[in-house]
Write a protein that holds these residues in place. Structure first.
Motif, short mmCIF file in Angstrom:
data_model
loop_
_atom_site.label_atom_id
_atom_site.label_comp_id
_atom_site.label_asym_id
_atom_site.label_seq_id
_atom_site.Cartn_x
_atom_site.Cartn_y
_atom_site.Cartn_z
N GLU A 48 30.26 105.70 41.80
CA GLU A 48 29.21 104.74 42.17
C GLU A 48 29.54 104.01 43.47
OE1 GLU A 48 25.84 102.24 40.17
OE2 GLU A 48 27.35 103.22 38.97
N ARG A 83 18.67 113.71 44.18
CA ARG A 83 17.85 112.49 44.05
C ARG A 83 16.75 112.82 43.06
NH1 ARG A 83 17.98 107.72 45.78
NH2 ARG A 83 16.19 106.49 46.42
N SER A 105 20.75 102.29 44.08
CA SER A 105 20.15 103.56 44.47
C SER A 105 20.88 104.76 43.90
CB SER A 105 20.09 103.69 45.99
OG SER A 105 21.39 103.88 46.50
N SER A 106 22.01 104.54 43.26
CA SER A 106 22.78 105.65 42.72
C SER A 106 23.00 105.49 41.22
CB SER A 106 24.13 105.76 43.44
OG SER A 106 24.87 104.57 43.27
N LEU A 107 23.33 106.60 40.61
CA LEU A 107 23.64 106.65 39.18
C LEU A 107 24.90 107.48 39.05
CD1 LEU A 107 22.84 106.16 36.19
CD2 LEU A 107 21.50 108.27 36.33
N ARG A 109 16.95 107.64 41.49
CA ARG A 109 18.39 107.46 41.73
C ARG A 109 19.00 108.74 42.28
NH1 ARG A 109 17.02 103.03 40.75
NH2 ARG A 109 17.70 101.60 39.14
N GLU A 123 12.25 105.52 37.55
CA GLU A 123 13.36 105.08 38.39
C GLU A 123 13.77 106.25 39.27
OE1 GLU A 123 16.65 103.25 36.33
OE2 GLU A 123 15.35 102.68 34.67
#
Length: 180
Positions: free
Chosen positions: A78, A59, A85-87, A72, A70
């Motif tokens: 994904e 994270r 909240s994710s990349l 993520r 940001e």
């Protein structure tokens, strides 16, 4: 993508190698970026990666150009994270962030010639560092003595549940008429 040095775990390196082989089969435009990432990375064992480096499932807080920060979680797919909240490491930004250290800046070039700069502000969580911390805590717990520790001593007149109490008598105490 232009980057100074990036550091990958052996596991993350293997994930990128598989991704490269699959993407080559479809002539994906991200192939060139994957090849560059793999050829310019330092690869280290999972248990010796610095905790300030972004790995898969880390994270991280980052800024794109002069935009707001940001936060993520870098994921392989994904689909596994909540929206926003994710990349995914399969994107240009995700691939760029993988292996970067806190304070490091890298640049991404898009096919249309547009460029953007990504700066890592913090790594809030890294699974490898968390695993090491848990292992150290476990080792510290094992060094403690395994004997029992008395935390409370009850008075002698208090009996365990279900046991009947007998008559408490001292040397100078007359048992009374019932003893006769």
């Amino acid at each position: 993508m232009t980057t100074t040095n990036c550091c990958l775990t052996r596991k993350d390196f293997a994930v990128l190698e598989v991704m490269l082989e699959r993407r080559r089969a479809f002539a994906d435009p991200i192939v060139h970026m994957l090849e560059r990432k793999l050829s310019s990375s330092d690869v280290v064992p999972v248990d010796s990666i610095d905790p300030d480096i972004v790995t898969l499932n880390s994270r991280a807080v980052f800024c794109i150009d002069a935009g707001p920060a940001e936060t993520r979680t870098l994921v392989q797919d994904e689909v596994h994270g909540p929206v926003g909240s994710s990349l995914s490491v399969a994107t240009r930004r995700g691939l760029c962030v993988l292996g970067m250290a806190r304070g490091q800046t890298a640049s991404i070039e898009y096919p249309d010639g547009r460029r953007e700069s990504i700066r890592i502000k913090a790594v809030l969580y890294q699974p490898e560092a968390a695993r090491r911390a848990l292992g150290q805590k476990h080792q510290a717990d094992q060094r403690r003595p395994h004997g029992l520790t008395l935390v409370y001593s009850a008075e002698a007149c208090i009996r365990p549940l279900g046991e009947t109490a007998g008559m408490l008598q001292t040397e100078d105490d007359d048992p009374g008429p019932s003893a006769a």
